[in-house]
Design an enzyme around this catalytic site. Structure first.
Site, PDB file in Angstrom:
ATOM      1  N   ASN A  12       0.863  -1.178   0.000  1.00 11.46           N
ATOM      2  CA  ASN A  12       0.000   0.000   0.000  1.00 11.46           C
ATOM      3  C   ASN A  12       0.900   1.228   0.000  1.00 11.46           C
ATOM      4  O   ASN A  12       1.481   1.566   1.021  1.00 11.46           O
ATOM      5  CB  ASN A  12      -0.888  -0.049   1.259  1.00 11.46           C
ATOM      6  N   LYS A  14       0.097   4.256  -0.303  1.00 15.12           N
ATOM      7  CA  LYS A  14      -0.582   5.435   0.263  1.00 15.12           C
ATOM      8  C   LYS A  14      -0.367   6.646  -0.649  1.00 15.12           C
ATOM      9  O   LYS A  14      -0.301   6.480  -1.862  1.00 15.12           O
ATOM     10  CB  LYS A  14      -0.101   5.687   1.695  1.00 15.12           C
ATOM     11  N   HIS A  98      -9.477   1.006   4.798  1.00 15.26           N
ATOM     12  CA  HIS A  98      -8.213   1.157   5.536  1.00 15.26           C
ATOM     13  C   HIS A  98      -8.464   2.040   6.760  1.00 15.26           C
ATOM     14  O   HIS A  98      -9.279   2.972   6.708  1.00 15.26           O
ATOM     15  CB  HIS A  98      -7.158   1.778   4.614  1.00 15.26           C
ATOM     16  N   GLU A 100      -6.912   4.413   7.964  1.00 14.95           N
ATOM     17  CA  GLU A 100      -6.733   5.856   7.742  1.00 14.95           C
ATOM     18  C   GLU A 100      -8.007   6.455   7.139  1.00 14.95           C
ATOM     19  O   GLU A 100      -8.383   7.582   7.470  1.00 14.95           O
ATOM     20  CB  GLU A 100      -5.510   6.098   6.841  1.00 14.95           C
ATOM     21  N   GLU A 170      -5.401  -5.322  10.502  1.00 16.05           N
ATOM     22  CA  GLU A 170      -4.374  -4.309  10.738  1.00 16.05           C
ATOM     23  C   GLU A 170      -4.659  -3.600  12.059  1.00 16.05           C
ATOM     24  O   GLU A 170      -5.468  -2.651  12.093  1.00 16.05           O
ATOM     25  CB  GLU A 170      -4.382  -3.275   9.612  1.00 16.05           C
ATOM     26  N   GLY A 176       2.384   2.004  10.808  1.00 15.39           N
ATOM     27  CA  GLY A 176       3.309   3.126  10.659  1.00 15.39           C
ATOM     28  C   GLY A 176       3.989   3.526  11.958  1.00 15.39           C
ATOM     29  O   GLY A 176       4.588   4.596  12.041  1.00 15.39           O
ATOM     30  N   SER A 216       3.469  -2.446  10.289  1.00 14.84           N
ATOM     31  CA  SER A 216       4.929  -2.446  10.458  1.00 14.84           C
ATOM     32  C   SER A 216       5.575  -3.774  10.063  1.00 14.84           C
ATOM     33  O   SER A 216       6.524  -4.223  10.711  1.00 14.84           O
ATOM     34  CB  SER A 216       5.309  -2.051  11.892  1.00 14.84           C
TER      35      SER A 216
END
Ligand code: PEP
Length: 255
Positions: A12, A14, A98, A100, A170, A176, A216
């Protein structure tokens, strides 16, 4: 790695990579990975690089995914991209829900469910993301949160549609942050997700559906995480932005 289901590892990217940078990255990945058949490999560039990346990977086994799409077909939806437009660019996968987007765009399970159905109808394979925050984990809510996300995001899918869907677990606290779930923590939630699918769709579907871990993932921890029985791949953010680290993750699982 001897697995019950074929591993699927997706990058991904992003909101990173110009077209020129995407071209360099995908050329290097194709050189390193474009002919291997052990692992399904997917790259998910931003919309602006999809056409170029798809063209570069035309003869490659690496598949292309998008990072989002609209739940609607055509019409007055300024700024949106629909599933048919992605198919037109030879896109095979799409990341949906996702964390985010759940956080910044306030995407709900109902919206993610509508997008998932639209993707499947158009022939795209959705990668549906679920996962708990740190506060939810510390309050012992991981199973209730992930269970609700699974039920809501995948509501109404039939057996064949669910087999075409990839689920990405996730944990939000591991994305991240450099903090990875331990392989035991990942396996525990993956087994829980599979048992929920077993309850809703039966054993055959539960055994077939692939569940990726994301958060990660790096070359150093991929083998251990993906060695877990219910972990069928990875959704990789930061480490997918360089050819070497992404291909090392894949190659570390191929022995
Ligand atoms: C992600 O955003 O899907 C992700 C897993 O990111 P990272 O690998 O950088 O934690």
């Amino acid at each position: 790695m001897n697995k019950e289901r074929k591993l699927i590892i997706a990058g991904n990217w992003k909101m990173n990579k110009t077209v020129a940078e995407a071209t360099d990255l995908v050329e290097a990945l194709d050189r390193d990975l474009g002919t291997q058949t052990d692992v399904d490999v997917v790259v998910c560039p931003p919309f602006t690089a999809l056409d170029t990346v798809s063209a570069k990977l035309k003869n490659s086994l690496i598949k292309v995914g998008a990072q989002n799409m609209s739940e609607n077909d055509y019409g007055a939806f300024t700024g949106e991209i629909n599933a048919g437009m992605l198919r037109d660019l030879r896109v095979h996968y799409v990341i949906l829900g996702h964390s985010e987007r759940r956080e910044y765009q306030k995407e709900s399970d109902a919206l993610i469910n509508a997008k998932t159905k639209a993707a499947l109808t158009a022939g795209l394979k959705p990668i549906v993301c679920v996962g708990e925050t740190l506060a939810q984990r510390e309050a012992n809510e991981t199973e209730s949160v992930v269970g609700q996300q699974i039920a809501g995001s995948l509501a109404g899918l039939d057996a064949e549609q669910l087999k075409d869907t990839v689920i990405a677990y996730e944990p939000v606290w591991a994305i991240g942050t450099g903090k990875t779930a331990s392989s035991e923590q990942a396996q525990e939630v993956h087994a829980f997700i599979r048992s929920e699918i077993n309850k809703s769709h039966g054993e055959e579907v539960a055994k077939a559906v692939r569940i990726q871990y994301g958060g990660s993932v790096k070359p150093a921890n991929a083998e251990e995480l993906l060695g877990q029985p219910d972990v069928d791949g990875a959704l990789v953010g930061g480490a997918s932005l360089e050819a070497r680290s992404f291909s090392d993750i894949i190659n570390n699982t191929r022995n």
